[in-house]
Every structure is written in C-alpha cells, then in structure tokens.
Design an enzyme around this catalytic site. Structure first.
Site, mmCIF file in Angstrom:
data_model
loop_
_atom_site.group_PDB
_atom_site.id
_atom_site.type_symbol
_atom_site.label_atom_id
_atom_site.label_comp_id
_atom_site.label_asym_id
_atom_site.label_seq_id
_atom_site.Cartn_x
_atom_site.Cartn_y
_atom_site.Cartn_z
ATOM 1 N N TRP A 1 17.724 -3.508 -8.249
ATOM 2 C CA TRP A 1 16.763 -4.185 -7.372
ATOM 3 C C TRP A 1 16.169 -5.407 -8.060
ATOM 4 C CZ3 TRP A 1 14.480 -3.938 -2.535
ATOM 5 C CH2 TRP A 1 13.287 -4.655 -2.389
ATOM 6 N N ASP B 1 10.558 -10.857 -6.606
ATOM 7 C CA ASP B 1 10.026 -12.208 -6.856
ATOM 8 C C ASP B 1 10.565 -12.901 -8.112
ATOM 9 O OD1 ASP B 1 8.428 -10.975 -4.987
ATOM 10 O OD2 ASP B 1 6.695 -10.836 -6.310
ATOM 11 N N SER C 1 4.114 -9.575 -10.566
ATOM 12 C CA SER C 1 4.356 -11.018 -10.614
ATOM 13 C C SER C 1 3.271 -11.816 -11.327
ATOM 14 C CB SER C 1 4.523 -11.565 -9.189
ATOM 15 O OG SER C 1 5.785 -11.194 -8.723
ATOM 16 N N ARG D 1 -3.759 -9.963 -7.413
ATOM 17 C CA ARG D 1 -2.524 -10.070 -8.192
ATOM 18 C C ARG D 1 -1.867 -11.453 -8.114
ATOM 19 N NH1 ARG D 1 -1.375 -6.491 -3.861
ATOM 20 N NH2 ARG D 1 0.316 -7.188 -2.469
ATOM 21 N N ASP D 2 -0.844 -11.605 -8.959
ATOM 22 C CA ASP D 2 0.070 -12.748 -8.942
ATOM 23 C C ASP D 2 -0.574 -14.057 -9.402
ATOM 24 O OD1 ASP D 2 1.558 -10.721 -7.808
ATOM 25 O OD2 ASP D 2 1.485 -11.511 -5.774
ATOM 26 N N GLU E 1 -0.064 -13.009 -1.310
ATOM 27 C CA GLU E 1 0.844 -12.643 -2.403
ATOM 28 C C GLU E 1 1.469 -13.899 -2.990
ATOM 29 O OE1 GLU E 1 3.624 -9.846 -0.639
ATOM 30 O OE2 GLU E 1 2.487 -8.215 -1.520
HETATM 31 N N1 DQQ Z 1 5.830 -8.331 -5.453
HETATM 32 C C1 DQQ Z 1 5.178 -7.989 -6.695
HETATM 33 C C2 DQQ Z 1 3.722 -8.240 -6.456
HETATM 34 C C3 DQQ Z 1 3.745 -9.263 -5.387
HETATM 35 C C4 DQQ Z 1 4.850 -8.782 -4.509
HETATM 36 C C5 DQQ Z 1 5.513 -6.581 -7.060
HETATM 37 C C6 DQQ Z 1 5.384 -9.865 -3.592
HETATM 38 O O1 DQQ Z 1 3.088 -8.701 -7.632
HETATM 39 O O2 DQQ Z 1 2.516 -9.379 -4.722
HETATM 40 O O3 DQQ Z 1 6.880 -6.439 -7.343
HETATM 41 O O4 DQQ Z 1 6.710 -9.692 -3.250
#
Ligand code: DQQ
Length: 487
Positions: free
Chosen positions: A58, A61, A121, A186-187, A241
C-alpha cells in the site's frame, strides 16, 4: 478497467446518461488480519511504469519531496506489511531525473512514544546551510496526532538514508489549553521564514465543520508556539488534510525559494481547493478562488488512490500510485495557477504517431489509429467554430466537480461534451472520458474540463470519482488543448 493489451483512444462528442460524485478520503482504520508480507506483484497487467509506484504494498500520500546534493528525494506513506492502509511509515526513494527511482529502506518509522502508532504525512524544509528537516505527524500512544521533527544523521550522504528524531518530540501537541482536536491535527507543511526571522508552519485541522490551517511560529525550529489565529479557515470545509502553502511567481517557471515575499510573488494555499492570495504583514489575504479540486498530496505530486476493495488489492499485492510530478506557476495575469507535467517526462516520448485533423459532429466517436503502446503521452487541440448555440451557465453551478458528475460524459449539451475516451475497450463498454463543455457565462464563454471515471471499469469496486475544473481560456481566441498521460 480496460484490458491494457487491446485499448483504443477515441475522440468523441456525445448523447444521454447520468453521473455521480464519490468523494474519496483516506480511511485510518488498521486491518491487521488483512496484512501479510506474502503479496506478489507478478503478472500484473495494471501496474504502471509511468507513474511512481513501489514494488509492492500500500502507498498513499507523497511526503517531503526535495532536492539535496543534486538528488531528488521522494518519501511516501507506506505499509511495509501489506496492500491495505496501516502501520504507516515514511518510505523513501531517490532519483537523478524524476523518471527512474531507486528504493531505499523506510526513512521514518515508529520508534518513539510520539509516533509509536504511525508516522503520518508531513513535509521537508531546507534550513540554512542546506540542512533538510522533516516535520511529520506522529500518532502517539494515546492515539493523538502530534507533530515531530527528524533530521538526516549524515548530511554528507547524498541518499540521506538515516534520519534521527528530535529528543524534544512531540514539538506540537493538543493540550487541555489549546483546545485542538487530537484526531484532527496533522500534516505539517514546508515551513517558511517571516521577515522577523521566525519560522512558520501550518497544520491541517478543523473545529466542528470549519476546516483550518493552524499556524505555529518558532525561533529555532524546535520550540513552536501556536499563533492566536489560524492562517486561514473555511466554514463547512471539514478537515484540511495535507495542506500546502508556498510562494509562486508570475512568469518564473523554475520555482521560488519557499520564504520569498515581494513584488510579483503570490502565495498558494492548497487543501482540497487551491486559493491564490497575497502575504500582507504576515497574513494571507485571499485574492481569488481557483476552483480546482485536488487529491491529497504535496505540491509537486498527488496521490492517485488506485485501490479497489481489500480482497482485490491483497490479491494484486499493491494499491496506490503517484501522479506525474508537475511544475506550478502563475500565468501572466497573476490570477490563474498553471500546472504542467515536469519537462523530464518528455524524455519518454518515443515512436511518435501523428493524427490528421478531423471534424467532430454531434454523437460521433472516431478512433485514433496507430497507437499500440500501453503507455502514451497524447497532445490534442480542439478548434471550435460554431458558437451560435451554447448552453447558458446557471450562476448556481459554482462547483465544477459536481457539475462534471451531474453532466457526465454521456449527457448531451449544445457545445460538448467533446474530448477523449482513453483506455477504451473494444465495443466501448469501458473507457475513461476526459472532456470539455462550453457554456455561455455572464460576459464570456466558460470552459469546463472533466475527467469521468464512471465507465473506467465494469467492476463496481473500482474508483468511479469524477474530477473537474473551470479552465481560464477564451475559446474564441485559442484552441482548447488537452494533454493526457495514459498508462
Ligand atoms: N493520509 C495520512 C494522513 C493524511 C491522510 C495518513 C491523507 O496524515 O491526513 O496516511 O490521505
């Protein structure tokens, strides 16, 4: 999905039907029982060599794309244990040309209290003296989303194989005081330096349904303080996100340094939407809403979900690819953000096939002959010479993605749809339609561009999302050109 050994490329203009919108969002549920290291990608007709894809498992991002010592680095969300989302680490590959990639061991993986349940991410920032630094979201033992820092162990290693985490992690965290929602925080983006020398970074979040970019500032990149107000927020937009925030220049296509402000520089704020605005006294002032809907991901790459259901993904041994990397700049007016596949991808153009001009009448499908490859880079231009009958744009049609799905490839209009049916099977049971429609707006023609996957596969579990954007071209003055990278 059309059999890649016998596909057609067709020009079309069409008749009747109906479409729908399916919003794809990443699920954060871990399917332990579905993970295994046994997945195999042998005999995979649908794997692509065109788009970036790890050998197996898998991927979601793209994270922290950067250049260091002349090498491109791409990190990405990856499950080392299987073809479904879970146990997320930052996998890592490098390239000298954005085309050929060398995989390395994962760069960032759970080791600390602050990321023990996953390394989600984030982004890379190049600090003074060319020192890369990565800010990423860790899922801590309490399953809270917190922000962490990692830096290369050995700066003289061009491959940046080993990364060390800050002993100060987590650097930004939800607390009883700051009222940040611990499951919507996040991110982190690439950070930038303000005129006061302090670093700034934004983190995607939401309060109720108001999506927002929470702003933090720091003098040393380690100690961060939340600003009183978010950099930007929008009611009803939900969780932001993978936001991005970066300067773009009018006309300069080579990119600009990430802390740049001043004349000819605008700023782009991206989440699902793209906003172009100005940085004035440290605040982002919205200039214009460009209604482009994006998939999650960074500014150069975008994740293409390319997953089906868990059973099929496990059987095929992989899920997820990255879009072709793109250059971004502002057009001459300074209002329209332009994106185009990086020039490097043109090196892959061989065995040119030219097709003579053809007249498209309503309801016609013309096969473009001579293309036998399973990978193609197609340039096509449409010249419109009859504007006497055009559908009127209803002022309430402000969401191009919705409009594209309501008026899918089979819904007849006065001027459109017309475009390409790619990866079409014999008999046209399956195809992906990429097409235009032209409407009469208040004082100009409005061009809608759509990509409709509703017929991409007869299989119900394949992604059927329709994407769309209004494109800022005047069909009276110029041809509508379409570039499609097919694999
Ligand atoms: N994918 C990550 C997150 C993000 C999300 C987790 C967006 O950090 O918000 O794998 O595809």
């Amino acid at each position: 999905m059309a059999n890649s050994c016998a596909w057609l490329l067709c020009l079309f203009s069409v008749l009747l039907g109906h479409g729908f919108v399916l919003q794809l969002e990443a699920s954060h549920h871990v399917y332990r029982h579905l993970e295994s290291d046994q997945s195999t990608t042998a005999n995979q007709p649908y794997r692509t060599a065109y788009h970036f894809q790890p050998p197996k498992n898998w991927m979601n991002d793209p994270n922290g794309p950067m250049i260091h010592k002349g090498l491109y680095h791409l990190f990405y969300q990856y499950n080392p244990y299987g073809a479904v989302w879970g146990h997320i680490v930052w996998a890592h590959s490098t390239s000298t040309d954005l085309i050929n990639w060398t995989p390395h061991d994962p760069a960032i993986y759970p080791t600390q209290e602050s990321d023990i349940n996953g390394c989600w991410s984030g982004s890379a920032t190049i600090l003074p003296r060319s020192k890369p630094a990565i800010l990423y979201t860790g899922i801590n033992r309490q399953n809270q989303q917190v922000q962490n820092l990692a830096v290369p162990k050995n700066l003289s290693d061009p491959y940046l194989i080993e990364w060390v985490k800050s002993p100060n992690n987590a650097l930004m965290a939800p607390t009883a005081m700051n009222k940040i929602n611990s499951s919507s925080f996040r991110d982190p983006t690439t950070a930038w330096q303000g005129p006061d020398g302090r670093w700034r970074v934004i983190i995607g979040s939401k309060r109720d349904d108001r999506g927002m970019a929470i702003l933090y500032r720091s003098k040393d990149f380690v100690h961060w303080l939340e600003a009183k107000h978010p950099l930007h927020s929008a009611n009803g937009s939900g969780m932001w996100e993978c936001p991005d925030f970066y300067p773009v220049s009018v006309g300069i296509q080579n990119g600009v340094e990430t802390s740049m402000v001043g004349l000819g520089i605008k700023h782009v704020l991206k989440w699902k939407m793209i906003l172009v605005g100005d940085m004035i006294m440290g605040s982002f002032m919205l200039q214009r809403l460009s209604l482009i809907v994006l998939r999650p991901g960074g500014s150069l790459w975008g994740w293409i979900n390319e997953s089906t259901n868990a059973t099929i993904d496990i059987m095929k041994g992989w899920a997820g690819i990255q879009g072709i990397p793109k250059s971004l700049w502002l057009d001459k007016s300074g209002k329209q953000l332009v994106q185009w596949p990086v020039v490097e991808i043109e090196k892959l153009r061989v065995n040119q096939v030219d097709s003579p001009s053809k007249v498209l009448n309503g309801g016609s499908v013309l096969e473009v002959s001579g293309i036998t490859a399973t990978q193609a880079d197609v340039d096509i231009a449409f010249e419109i010479n009859e504007f006497d009958k055009v559908d009127v744009l209803d002022p309430s049609w402000t969401n191009p993605q919705l409009l594209c799905s309501q008026k899918g490839a089979s819904v007849k209009g006065e001027l459109g749809p017309f475009g390409l049916l790619v990866l079409a099977s014999n008999g046209l049971q399956e195809y992906t339609a990429v097409f235009f429609r032209i409407f009469k707006g208040q004082d100009k023609y409005v061009v809608l561009m759509c990509s409709d996957q509703s017929r991409s596969s007869l299989h119900l579990d394949y992604d059927k999302t329709t994407y769309g954007a209004f494109v800022d071209v005047d069909p009276l003055q110029e041809k509508l050109s379409l570039r499609s990278l097919v694999s």
